[in-house]
Write a protein that holds these residues in place. Structure first.
Motif, PDB file in Angstrom:
ATOM      1  N   MET A 147       0.682  -1.100   0.031  1.00 43.55           N
ATOM      2  CA  MET A 147      -0.139   0.272   0.323  1.00 43.55           C
ATOM      3  C   MET A 147       0.981   1.080  -0.201  1.00 43.55           C
ATOM      4  SD  MET A 147      -3.333   0.904   2.557  1.00 43.55           S
ATOM      5  CE  MET A 147      -2.566  -0.704   4.336  1.00 43.55           C
ATOM      6  N   LYS A 164       0.456   7.730   2.280  1.00 43.39           N
ATOM      7  CA  LYS A 164       1.252   9.523   2.404  1.00 43.39           C
ATOM      8  C   LYS A 164       0.438   9.255   3.231  1.00 43.39           C
ATOM      9  CE  LYS A 164      -0.907   8.454  -2.297  1.00 43.39           C
ATOM     10  NZ  LYS A 164      -1.499   9.147  -3.152  1.00 43.39           N
ATOM     11  N   GLN A 200      -9.688  15.463   6.382  1.00 43.18           N
ATOM     12  CA  GLN A 200      -8.241  16.266   5.260  1.00 43.18           C
ATOM     13  C   GLN A 200      -9.013  16.258   4.372  1.00 43.18           C
ATOM     14  OE1 GLN A 200      -5.243  13.716   4.395  1.00 43.18           O
ATOM     15  NE2 GLN A 200      -3.763  15.487   3.644  1.00 43.18           N
ATOM     16  N   LEU A 201     -10.340  15.953   3.975  1.00 46.62           N
ATOM     17  CA  LEU A 201     -10.584  15.516   3.320  1.00 46.62           C
ATOM     18  C   LEU A 201     -12.055  17.392   2.862  1.00 46.62           C
ATOM     19  CD1 LEU A 201     -11.842  12.873   0.937  1.00 46.62           C
ATOM     20  CD2 LEU A 201     -10.639  14.102  -0.094  1.00 46.62           C
ATOM     21  N   TYR A 244      -5.228  -3.478  -0.672  1.00 52.77           N
ATOM     22  CA  TYR A 244      -4.129  -2.424  -0.143  1.00 52.77           C
ATOM     23  C   TYR A 244      -3.034  -3.729   0.320  1.00 52.77           C
ATOM     24  CZ  TYR A 244      -6.960  -5.041   3.651  1.00 52.77           C
ATOM     25  OH  TYR A 244      -7.270  -5.946   3.765  1.00 52.77           O
ATOM     26  N   GLN A 276     -11.183   4.588  -0.815  1.00 50.70           N
ATOM     27  CA  GLN A 276     -10.287   5.624   0.305  1.00 50.70           C
ATOM     28  C   GLN A 276      -9.672   5.335  -1.258  1.00 50.70           C
ATOM     29  OE1 GLN A 276      -7.984   3.395   3.170  1.00 50.70           O
ATOM     30  NE2 GLN A 276      -9.581   3.164   4.168  1.00 50.70           N
ATOM     31  N   CYS A 305     -10.448   8.854  -2.730  1.00 45.75           N
ATOM     32  CA  CYS A 305     -10.181  10.258  -2.204  1.00 45.75           C
ATOM     33  C   CYS A 305      -8.200  10.079  -2.343  1.00 45.75           C
ATOM     34  CB  CYS A 305     -10.576   9.973  -0.693  1.00 45.75           C
ATOM     35  SG  CYS A 305     -11.864   9.720  -0.062  1.00 45.75           S
ATOM     36  N   GLY A 306      -8.152   9.488  -3.648  1.00 41.68           N
ATOM     37  CA  GLY A 306      -6.579   9.400  -2.700  1.00 41.68           C
ATOM     38  C   GLY A 306      -5.945   9.533  -1.967  1.00 41.68           C
ATOM     39  N   PHE A 307      -6.297   8.052  -1.039  1.00 43.19           N
ATOM     40  CA  PHE A 307      -5.371   7.667  -0.069  1.00 43.19           C
ATOM     41  C   PHE A 307      -4.620   6.282  -0.283  1.00 43.19           C
ATOM     42  CE2 PHE A 307      -8.653  10.830   2.060  1.00 43.19           C
ATOM     43  CZ  PHE A 307      -7.729  11.724   2.913  1.00 43.19           C
ATOM     44  N   LEU A 308      -5.094   5.879  -1.211  1.00 43.22           N
ATOM     45  CA  LEU A 308      -4.875   4.370  -1.840  1.00 43.22           C
ATOM     46  C   LEU A 308      -4.899   4.328  -2.520  1.00 43.22           C
ATOM     47  CD1 LEU A 308      -6.507   1.672  -0.001  1.00 43.22           C
ATOM     48  CD2 LEU A 308      -4.003   1.996   0.672  1.00 43.22           C
ATOM     49  N   SER A 309      -3.611   3.870  -3.750  1.00 44.46           N
ATOM     50  CA  SER A 309      -3.437   4.192  -4.999  1.00 44.46           C
ATOM     51  C   SER A 309      -3.842   2.842  -5.624  1.00 44.46           C
ATOM     52  CB  SER A 309      -1.790   4.484  -5.378  1.00 44.46           C
ATOM     53  OG  SER A 309      -1.607   5.565  -4.623  1.00 44.46           O
ATOM     54  N   PRO A 314      -6.515  10.917  -8.369  1.00 45.43           N
ATOM     55  CA  PRO A 314      -7.124  11.665  -6.907  1.00 45.43           C
ATOM     56  C   PRO A 314      -6.031  11.718  -5.928  1.00 45.43           C
ATOM     57  CG  PRO A 314      -7.837   9.102  -7.379  1.00 45.43           C
ATOM     58  CD  PRO A 314      -7.577   9.523  -8.665  1.00 45.43           C
ATOM     59  N   PRO A 323      -5.991  13.745  -1.460  1.00 47.18           N
ATOM     60  CA  PRO A 323      -6.104  14.365  -0.832  1.00 47.18           C
ATOM     61  C   PRO A 323      -6.195  15.685  -1.128  1.00 47.18           C
ATOM     62  CG  PRO A 323      -5.191  12.737   0.469  1.00 47.18           C
ATOM     63  CD  PRO A 323      -4.875  12.635  -1.414  1.00 47.18           C
ATOM     64  N   GLN A 324      -4.889  15.998  -0.955  1.00 49.19           N
ATOM     65  CA  GLN A 324      -5.192  17.845  -1.819  1.00 49.19           C
ATOM     66  C   GLN A 324      -5.952  18.398  -2.712  1.00 49.19           C
ATOM     67  OE1 GLN A 324      -2.548  15.599  -0.525  1.00 49.19           O
ATOM     68  NE2 GLN A 324      -1.756  16.411   1.266  1.00 49.19           N
ATOM     69  N   LEU A 373      -8.766  16.737  -4.025  1.00 49.98           N
ATOM     70  CA  LEU A 373      -9.393  16.837  -3.639  1.00 49.98           C
ATOM     71  C   LEU A 373     -10.220  17.756  -2.378  1.00 49.98           C
ATOM     72  CD1 LEU A 373      -9.871  13.326  -3.876  1.00 49.98           C
ATOM     73  CD2 LEU A 373     -10.675  15.141  -5.616  1.00 49.98           C
ATOM     74  N   GLN A 374      -9.875  18.245  -1.551  1.00 51.96           N
ATOM     75  CA  GLN A 374     -10.258  18.752  -0.687  1.00 51.96           C
ATOM     76  C   GLN A 374     -11.551  20.103  -0.981  1.00 51.96           C
ATOM     77  OE1 GLN A 374      -7.064  21.156   1.508  1.00 51.96           O
ATOM     78  NE2 GLN A 374      -6.838  19.075   2.977  1.00 51.96           N
ATOM     79  N   ALA A 390     -14.403  17.286  -2.689  1.00 53.58           N
ATOM     80  CA  ALA A 390     -14.991  16.185  -3.034  1.00 53.58           C
ATOM     81  C   ALA A 390     -15.423  15.135  -0.948  1.00 53.58           C
ATOM     82  CB  ALA A 390     -14.186  15.057  -3.625  1.00 53.58           C
ATOM     83  N   LEU A 391     -15.746  14.914  -0.600  1.00 53.94           N
ATOM     84  CA  LEU A 391     -16.261  15.516   0.780  1.00 53.94           C
ATOM     85  C   LEU A 391     -16.692  12.884   1.233  1.00 53.94           C
ATOM     86  CD1 LEU A 391     -17.694  18.298   2.272  1.00 53.94           C
ATOM     87  CD2 LEU A 391     -15.479  17.245   1.852  1.00 53.94           C
ATOM     88  N   LEU A 392     -16.147  13.397   1.973  1.00 53.16           N
ATOM     89  CA  LEU A 392     -16.194  11.846   2.614  1.00 53.16           C
ATOM     90  C   LEU A 392     -17.566  12.187   3.603  1.00 53.16           C
ATOM     91  CD1 LEU A 392     -15.866   8.905   2.358  1.00 53.16           C
ATOM     92  CD2 LEU A 392     -13.847   9.784   4.033  1.00 53.16           C
TER      93      LEU A 392
END
Lengths: 225, 183, 478
Positions: free
Chosen positions: A1, A4, A165-166, C275, C309, C312-316, C329, C331-332, C334-335, C338-340
């Motif tokens: 994974m 980040k 963060q989002l 993951y 995830q 949102c770009g937290f995982l590739s 994607p 997180p920076q 999409l701030q 895109a909201l979660l």
């Protein structure tokens, strides 16, 4: 994974649970050996004995099947301590201070080697059970339950972190270096994280009491692996 | 082994919360070790964790219990530079916090008193480093110098923690996590 | 205060005189409970439960069903109690007062204490101090009662959610209860899991164990239920069931209602997510445009949250291509766009009043402060919670907190809204309101991606429905 930013915080969860047993030694015995080996680092005072202890520790690592790459964990603390001690001894004793500085650094390293072997060979849950033998029942249960449920707490914190963060809370490393952002981080991340931990603790305690948990003597399921 | 009476007075919910605070201290220690590596930085998370744990739970040895649990977790994970002595790195500052709050129960709610408590707790790093040096047979002057270097970093981060804690506690109180009875 | 009967003999007599055919095992008489005197949670509850009966407690979310379940198990220890809980269910001298009332709470994950099946079932026996030599037979017998034929060393984390729930039921049955209380069982389980549980409950009723279901949508158990009860606002309990309480399928909106534009918001081609070393599913291909709503269903653990995830770009992504708002994607990037919304969205609430919560979200999303007041008022009104604007979100009911969390996300005007199981635990009224809100905002151009463990009736309001099954991401027939 792909790791980040601060999200890496939550990726340590698996290490709390991963079993990596290589040899069949009871956890209690392993712990005892670790304490003896670590403590012996405080007793050895000359180069010959220090060399012997390093050999003993490396032998113990080999017996336990710990990969040599684990020694990388020692490099940084050893280097930092050595530099500091060389400077301090050098300031006081000049060139004569090199030997005692290196000697003390090696002694410090010897205190660290056995715990690395222990953490590699004995999973946290098994270690918790070992500690629990010497602890009061409720404290033992709390230790094992905290370790058991902590990955769940981490997972909730991870989602909270991602959602915030989002939402726009400055949580990347770059943003965290600016102290004026800390107040917002405290308010939007740390406070809800404490609320989440408290609420999960409440739920878990309720679940335990629903299964008739009470403080006092408990028996033990013999077939627990 | 029979439960000691003082632990019986601690509700399971609060005990588990202390366990989670201990876990959080350890996780922060692991994470920021990779990224910071500044001497004494772990004291920042340790003190915040211990102070929050003690303030959210109405148990007078809450910080100490959190410290014990954190120390045991650190031992199981093979963390820290102290080997088996790592337990003391968490328990001794926790004892200082619990002791200070026994004498001044509201000490963590004002920045000034919180700084005093945090500096006292942070200074334990100096004494622990000093004791470790003595046991290792170091030169007496070097022992003091090394302990001072370790202690200064720890005191700086203790100060930073003390600046955060009162505001954190006020926000937790506003959200109902800390009640008057707990205080 | 809850009466705690200490004399087993007199209790047995009371049962026999009360009803010779079916013994009363639990009885609440004028039971009231409150945290604050002015706001009763339960008010003068009268309820009699006899052996082998199945009762269902209905009521909107936050009306006190779980509190009543806790009261029946004797687990309420804060607040003020009045009236009595008579409990004949003590089996042995020296048992805890409520030892033979079994309670399974809502979230299975917080109730699983052990790493393997045998130890999990034995947890209650350990607490009762039962001799380890006698545990194995009782554990095996309890597992057989719930049709869970697994080796005792099976790791708990390898079980499906349905199996985990039945494991919890076994963990309670091992304590030989006379009353079994299940709090919101349906919400946790897929259809297969529900059917298995229905079979278990039927068998338990035949064995004479009374079952109490706290459930706002009890349709899978409809054949088994003897008595319906409804909890109303103010904690009053009345016999019968409100029709509005039944699961109402949302009406399918006409496609023409959705003013979709051609702008692609999310596009995936041959997407695989996972993951570590693990790939959870492959073959993801979809295109989501402005104003469209997409639902992804799948069992627990199939990779729905991993998809979120990844989006949102937290995982590739492990393979394939994924573009969100035209970018890979992150997180920076999409701030604010895109909201979660978390599965239990109230956990992401941070402020001390609903108004502050909304204005904080508005500010963080980077909108102008001048618009803040108007935007917050508008969203509060749309969500129907204007009257709560000064209230602390932490002291509201579950459904209200859910709406506050949704409002705090909507006020930021995201272009994509990612929702993790947004309907879990909500009653039909709250669900309808959430459906309406989503729809309203989609008409203004917001795209929604929603993941859920059940397709249920919700797929009717979505434009695209996908399922993750057997490691494949596939479009569903409408």
């Amino acid at each position: 994974m792909k790791r980040k930013n601060v999200d890496a915080l939550f990726m340590v969860a698996p290490i709390l649970e991963t079993p990596r047993t290589r040899i069949n030694i009871p956890a209690g015995v392993h712990l005892f050996i670790t304490i003896v080996l670590s403590s012996s680092a405080f007793l050895v005072r000359d180069v010959q004995w220090i060399s012997t202890m390093i050999a003993v520790n490396l032998g113990w690592m080999a017996v336990c099947g710990v990969p040599w790459r684990q020694l990388k964990r020692l490099v940084r603390p050893f280097a930092m301590q050595t530099v500091m001690l060389l400077a301090l001894y050098g300031f006081k004793q000049g060139q004569q201070g090199v030997l005692p500085a290196v000697q003390v650094s090696l002694q410090l390293m010897l205190t660290l080697m056995p715990p690395i072997v222990l953490s590699w060979c004995v999973p946290a849950s098994q270690m918790a059970r070992t500690f629990s033998r010497w602890m009061p029942d409720q404290a033992a249960f709390v230790l094992s339950a905290s370790l058991h449920f902590f990955p769940m707490v981490l997972s909730e914190w991870r989602i909270l972190y991602q959602a915030q963060q989002l939402r726009g809370v400055p949580l990347s490393w770059k943003q965290l270096w600016r102290p004026w952002h800390w107040r917002l981080v405290l308010r939007c991340l740390v406070v809800p994280a404490v609320v989440i931990a408290m609420s999960l603790a409440h739920e878990i305690a309720l679940a335990a009491r629903a299964r008739n948990f009470r403080s006092g003597k408990r028996s033990c399921w013999m077939e627990e692996i | 082994m029979k439960s000691t009476p003082f632990l019986d007075r601690l509700p399971l919910r609060d005990a588990l919360f202390l366990g989670f605070c201990a876990g959080a201290i350890i996780v922060c220690k692991i994470l920021f070790r990779w990224h910071l590596g500044i001497s004494g930085h772990a004291m920042f998370f340790t003190l915040i964790g211990l102070m929050v744990a003690r303030s959210c739970v109405s148990f007078r040895w809450g910080a100490t219990l959190t410290g014990v649990l954190a120390g045991l977790m650190a031992m199981t994970l093979g963390l820290g530079k102290g080997g088996p002595l790592i337990l003391t790195k968490f328990v001794v500052p926790a004892l200082v916090i619990d002791g200070a709050l026994l004498l001044f129960p509201m000490a963590l709610w004002s920045v000034a008193t919180c700084i005093v408590v945090a500096l006292l707790a942070g200074s334990t790093k100096f004494f622990l480093s000093w004791v470790q040096g003595i046991f290792l047979g170091m030169d007496s002057t070097v022992v003091v110098q090394r302990a001072a270097i370790d202690g200064v970093g720890s005191l700086i981060f203790s100060l930073l923690a003390a600046l955060c804690v009162p505001s954190l506690l006020r926000q937790l109180k506003a959200r109902g996590v800390i009640r008057d009875s707990t205080r | 205060m809850a009466s705690r009967n200490r004399d087993g003999t007199s209790m047995a007599e009371w049962n026999i005189t009360s009803n010779p055919d079916r013994a009363v095992v639990l009885k609440l008489e004028d039971f009231s409970f409150s945290y604050q005197a002015a706001q009763p949670i339960l008010s003068r509850i009268n309820l009699t439960i006899r052996a082998g009966e199945c009762h269902c407690l209905c009521g909107a979310t936050g009306q006190g069903k779980s509190t009543l379940a806790l009261a029946m198990k004797g687990l309420l220890d804060e607040g003020t109690q009045e009236g009595c809980v008579h409990n004949s269910a003590r089996r042995h001298e020296g048992d805890l007062p409520f030892a033979a009332v079994g309670l399974v709470l809502q979230n299975p994950e917080t109730q699983l204490f052990a790493r393997n099946v045998g130890a999990e079932v034995a947890f209650g026996l350990e607490n009762e101090g039962i001799d380890p030599a006698h545990m194995r037979s009782r554990v095996e017998s309890a597992l057989a009662q719930v049709n869970l034929n697994l080796p005792l060393c099976t790791p708990v984390n390898q079980l499906s959610m349905g199996q985990k729930y039945r494991l919890l039921v076994a963990s309670v049955l091992v304590l030989q209860p006379q009353v079994l209380i299940l709090d919101e069982p349906v919400a946790q389980l897929d259809e297969e899991g529900q059917q298995q549980l229905v079979r278990v409950v039927r068998r338990l009723l035949q064995q004479g164990i009374a079952v109490v279901l706290c459930e706002h949508d009890p349709h899978p158990f409809a054949d088994l239920i003897d008595h319906y009860w409804t909890l109303y606002q103010g904690g009053r309990l009345a016999s019968g069931r409100l029709f509005g309480e039944a699961s109402v399928a949302p009406e399918r909106e006409e496609a023409s209602n959705a003013p979709t534009s051609d702008e692609v918001v999310v596009a995936a081609e041959n997407l695989s997510v996972g993951y570590g070393e693990k790939t959870l599913w492959t073959g993801g291909a979809f295109t989501l445009r402005c104003g469209e709503k997409m639902l992804v269903c799948g069992d627990n653990g199939c990779g729905k949250s991993t998809l979120m995830q990844t989006l949102c770009g937290f995982l590739s992504p492990r393979h394939g291509e994924l573009r969100v708002l035209g970018h890979c994607p992150s997180p920076q990037l999409l701030q604010g766009s895109a909201l979660l919304l978390m599965q239990n969205p109230h956990k992401q609430l941070t402020e001390t009043s609903v108004w502050e919560e909304l204005s904080m979200s508005h500010r963080l999303a980077g909108h102008s402060r001048c618009d803040c007041r108007q935007a917050c008022e508008q969203v509060l009104e749309q969500c129907g919670i204007s009257h709560l604007k000064d209230a602390s979100p932490h002291q509201l009911s579950y459904g209200q907190r859910h709406l506050v969390a949704l409002a705090s996300v909507l006020v930021a005007r995201p272009r994509v809204l990612l929702m993790d199981d947004p309907f879990a635990g909500l009653d039909s009224v709250c669900r309808q309101r959430v459906h309406r809100l989503i729809d309203q905002y989609c008409q203004q151009g917001m795209a929604v991606i929603c993941v859920s463990h059940e397709s249920g009736d919700h797929d009717m309001i979505f434009d695209q429905v996908f399922a993750i099954y057997g490691g494949r991401f596939e479009a569903q027939e409408r």
